[in-house]
Structures are given as C-alpha cells and as structure tokens.
Design a protein around this motif. Sequence first.
Motif, PDB file in Angstrom:
ATOM      1  N   LYS A  90       0.805  -1.216   0.000  1.00 27.53           N
ATOM      2  CA  LYS A  90       0.000   0.000   0.000  1.00 27.53           C
ATOM      3  C   LYS A  90       0.839   1.268   0.000  1.00 27.53           C
ATOM      4  O   LYS A  90       0.311   2.345  -0.282  1.00 27.53           O
TER       5      LYS A  90
ATOM      6  N   THR B  39       4.444   7.130 -10.223  1.00 25.81           N
ATOM      7  CA  THR B  39       3.117   7.148  -9.625  1.00 25.81           C
ATOM      8  C   THR B  39       3.167   6.418  -8.285  1.00 25.81           C
ATOM      9  O   THR B  39       4.218   5.927  -7.870  1.00 25.81           O
ATOM     10  N   THR B  40       2.037   6.362  -7.609  1.00 22.93           N
ATOM     11  CA  THR B  40       1.940   5.668  -6.330  1.00 22.93           C
ATOM     12  C   THR B  40       0.870   4.595  -6.420  1.00 22.93           C
ATOM     13  O   THR B  40       0.086   4.558  -7.374  1.00 22.93           O
TER      14      THR B  40
ATOM     15  N   ASP C 281      -2.517   2.526  -4.770  1.00 24.73           N
ATOM     16  CA  ASP C 281      -3.670   2.835  -3.934  1.00 24.73           C
ATOM     17  C   ASP C 281      -3.736   1.849  -2.768  1.00 24.73           C
ATOM     18  O   ASP C 281      -2.834   1.028  -2.564  1.00 24.73           O
ATOM     19  N   VAL C 282      -4.801   1.890  -2.005  1.00 22.77           N
ATOM     20  CA  VAL C 282      -4.895   1.065  -0.801  1.00 22.77           C
ATOM     21  C   VAL C 282      -4.982  -0.422  -1.126  1.00 22.77           C
ATOM     22  O   VAL C 282      -4.773  -1.265  -0.253  1.00 22.77           O
ATOM     23  N   ASN C 283      -5.277  -0.741  -2.365  1.00 22.83           N
ATOM     24  CA  ASN C 283      -5.348  -2.137  -2.777  1.00 22.83           C
ATOM     25  C   ASN C 283      -4.087  -2.588  -3.504  1.00 22.83           C
ATOM     26  O   ASN C 283      -4.055  -3.691  -4.071  1.00 22.83           O
TER      27      ASN C 283
ATOM     28  N   ASN D 269      -2.843  -1.185  -6.242  1.00 22.16           N
ATOM     29  CA  ASN D 269      -2.961  -0.998  -7.689  1.00 22.16           C
ATOM     30  C   ASN D 269      -2.264   0.285  -8.125  1.00 22.16           C
ATOM     31  O   ASN D 269      -2.253   1.279  -7.396  1.00 22.16           O
ATOM     32  N   TYR D 270      -1.735   0.259  -9.343  1.00 24.29           N
ATOM     33  CA  TYR D 270      -1.101   1.450  -9.916  1.00 24.29           C
ATOM     34  C   TYR D 270      -1.492   1.551 -11.387  1.00 24.29           C
ATOM     35  O   TYR D 270      -1.883   0.551 -12.013  1.00 24.29           O
TER      36      TYR D 270
END
Length: 276
Positions: free
Chosen positions: A152, A173-174, A176-178, A180-181
């Motif tokens: 995460k 990029t970063t 997400d909480v799951n 995913n990018y």
Amino acid sequence: TYTTQGNHNDTLQSVSGCDSIVVTQLTVNGVFTSNNLQTICQGSAYTFNGHFYSTQGNYNDTLQTVSGCDSIIVTQLTVNSVFTSNNPQTICQGSAYTFNGHIYTTQGNHNDTLQTVSGCDSIVVTQLTVNILASINGNITSDSLSNTIPIKHANVLLFNADTSGGIPPTQTTTVDVNGNYTFTNVANGNYKIQVVADKAIYHATVMKTYYSNAFLWDSAQVVHTNCGTNATANIVARYLVPLLPVVSTSTISGIIVADASFVGKTEIQGDPIPGV
C-alpha cells in the motif's frame, strides 16, 4: 439538274424560232469535313460552336466556308476518369501523418487532389484514425507472509527500456490502498517498471523490485506498449515485511511513600520509599 462540275449545254428557241444555246459552266465547291480531337476530365465540358459536350463520343457541327458550302467539324471527345482512392492511416495521439505536404493530426477524412498522367484529378482520401496513448496498470503484492498482501505504500517508476539504465524515469506514480497502480499517456515503446517500497513502513534488505520479480535492471522483464491498448504488469515485491506498529511513549512521574500499615518501616509515614 446538274451536279457535276463542267460545261452543260441547253438548247432553247429564240422568239424567231432559232436555237439559243445556253452553256452552263458549273463549278462544284467541296464540302469539307475535319476532325477535332478533344480530351476533357470527368465532370468537365467541352464547348464548340455554342454547344456543350460532356460525354465521350463524336459530335458534328456544320459551319459554312467562304464559298457558302458546308464545313463539317467532327468533335471526337474523350473523357478521362477522375480517380478516388482511400488511404487508411493510424497514428497515436500527439503524433502527425504527413501526405502531399499536408500535416494531419485530427481523426477524420482528409482529401488531397493530385493529377494523373492524363492531367485529371486523382483524389486521395486519407482516412485517419487517432488512437489514444497506451496505459500500463498492475497490482503490487508481497509474498513474504503466509498470505500474499497488497503493498500500500510504495512509489512505482516507469523507465524507458531502450536507454542505458532507463534513467531518468518517464513517469512516477503511487499505489492505492489495494496495491494498484496505473500509468497513462504512455507512448509506444519498451518499458521496465520498478516498485520502491516506503522504508518507514516496510522492513527489507532490498526495497526495490522490478517487474518479473527481478532485483536487477538487466533481469527485469520488458513491457511493450502500443497506443490504443492497455498493458498489465503485476509485480510481486519479495521480502517486504510490514513493520509492527510503533506505539508512542510518554512519561508518568510520581512518588511512592510509606503508610501506617508498612511493617518494619524505618521511614516516617508519608516519607518517600527509596529503592522500589
């Protein structure tokens, strides 16, 4: 009736009853016919003697010579075709297609008029399709625990695989909480992807992992992109273990004193008790 050129005698009678010979000296002027070869392009017209001709064939126009006889002009008209051809082309958003000195960047039909060897139009219809730039997406997980968990807290870097070491990254990029990018607006090319975990969150000797579970640039798998398509690159970041939550600390101060029930006390009630 005389139709041929020459002298023709006619004998008449005078009022006195004698012959009166009339010699007709007949000159026959010729009727001239001439060909008039003409060529036009489809959609055009040829004008002669007040007449307009647009279809292929022979057309007769009768004029008069200075001697008053017919002069027939035969217009032999040839109509050359105008050609139309399609030129389907596809480019990526932000690119351009050049044809006949014209630069096209927007989707649609674009007409260019050229000339054939016969001098007529040759229309080229460029049917241009503009595809949006590619995207790359994926999921980042860690396999260091019994159950695979999403990462995460990490940065994801996109590098051009055709440059030495890929430096600098083309995008960052970063997740997400799951875990995913997504990278968007990616030009056609070859890329390598690296995930860099947050050292404040994860404990590992290696904080960077390339796509295809590689730790080194040369071992990383290459992702190919074409505009109008989506590429998927899931990454397993090995040996990343989340650190235990850090509990904040505080200071509590006070004094331990003796009371009346303290057996064997040597201190007066209410005095501090040392050494406990």
